[in-house]
Write a protein that holds these residues in place. Sequence first.
Motif, short mmCIF file in Angstrom:
data_model
loop_
_atom_site.label_atom_id
_atom_site.label_comp_id
_atom_site.label_asym_id
_atom_site.label_seq_id
_atom_site.Cartn_x
_atom_site.Cartn_y
_atom_site.Cartn_z
N ALA A 88 6.38 4.85 4.67
CA ALA A 88 7.02 4.73 5.72
C ALA A 88 8.38 4.18 5.13
O ALA A 88 9.04 4.64 6.16
CB ALA A 88 6.60 3.33 6.56
N LYS A 89 8.18 3.32 3.94
CA LYS A 89 9.71 3.34 3.51
C LYS A 89 10.77 4.17 3.28
O LYS A 89 12.03 4.73 3.42
CB LYS A 89 9.78 2.37 2.65
N ALA A 90 10.31 5.54 2.15
CA ALA A 90 10.54 6.61 2.79
C ALA A 90 10.72 7.74 3.79
O ALA A 90 11.52 8.14 3.68
CB ALA A 90 9.10 7.86 1.51
N GLU A 91 9.79 7.27 5.22
CA GLU A 91 10.37 8.36 5.99
C GLU A 91 11.58 7.59 6.58
O GLU A 91 12.00 8.14 7.41
CB GLU A 91 9.28 8.12 6.79
N ALA A 92 11.26 6.60 6.52
CA ALA A 92 12.60 6.00 7.48
C ALA A 92 13.97 5.58 6.74
O ALA A 92 15.08 6.28 7.47
CB ALA A 92 13.01 3.52 7.09
N LYS A 93 13.82 6.37 5.46
CA LYS A 93 15.16 6.37 4.77
C LYS A 93 15.54 8.42 5.62
O LYS A 93 16.99 8.08 5.58
CB LYS A 93 15.60 6.86 3.93
N THR A 117 1.03 -0.93 -0.11
CA THR A 117 0.08 -0.29 -0.16
C THR A 117 0.73 1.07 0.26
O THR A 117 1.87 1.14 0.74
CB THR A 117 -0.99 -0.15 0.90
N VAL A 118 0.60 2.12 -0.20
CA VAL A 118 0.50 3.85 0.01
C VAL A 118 1.05 3.48 1.37
O VAL A 118 1.84 4.80 1.74
CB VAL A 118 0.44 4.80 -0.60
#
Length: 319
Positions: free
Chosen positions: A200-205, A194-195
């Motif tokens: 979340a993946k983008a924020e984790a970076k 999902t978006v």
Amino acid sequence: MTARSTRRPTAARTRLAAVGALAVAGTLLLTGCGDQTKDKNNGSGSAPNASAPLADKLPKEIRDKGVIRVGSDIAYAPVEFKDNSGKVVGLDPDLAAAMGKQLGVRFDFENGTFDALLTGIRSNRYDIAMSAMTDNKNRQEGIDPDTGKKVGEGVDFVDYLTAGVSIYTRKGDTGGITTWSDLCGKKLAVERGTVSEDLAKAEAKKCPSGKKLTIEAFDDDQQAQTRLRSGGADAASSDFPVAAYAVKTSGGGKDFQLVGDQVEAAPYGIAVGKKNTQLRDALQAALNAIIKSGEYQKILEKWGAEDGAVKESVINGGK
């Protein structure tokens, strides 16, 4: 259940009606998304009707069968879910039933895991996917958002609603979370594919050293809710109408609370194989017919989604 493409997680104003406007019967039920078994909508679709005004727009094979096979994650209330009797209900089934009257066919919803729905179209398991799926370029082109590589033929989308993504926590236990950046150092539960997972993946970076964002991805949204409810996660994220419904209904409204603003407002689309242009165009015509008749607006109001209404269905409007 939205998803993909690299997007900017900037706040978007609320696009759907307040939680209190949800006129929904039934409660969230734990329905197994991964069983890939057929779930008839038990009357929510319309029977074939030779007098349907748009029947001649359908491919002959589908018109002769009188059925459109719909791949859907039927555990995403209030968009699609099972009520207490086991009947498939929600925003998508009601819209499909209204389109079925225009086209003279029945829409049969078949249960599947969300991240496998597009594969189901490619393998001819489903004619379409209708499951609160965000229309975006990656899906249109068959691109894996994590690798940027093409993984299969893309799909076309017939857009029908606009929705954003929300974060929610246990009620009275926000842990100071109000934005996506506040998730650093926390554990987030999401549905796979999902978006919410992509954001979340983008924020984790972006998280600083020592404040890792831990992402737990599940086969369906209700598993993510269970994880949060049990204290196994600090927060969960899903599409706003789903998050709002969970806040409204889970534990009689005592389990969860929304935090912060919606982000990533984007269109929901009905996914259709690239080569199936006749079916795609027939669905668009049916959607525009029910928009024009006012039936579309009544269905959105029934499920508290009227603020996400579109004035006209378009093809591949997602960015």
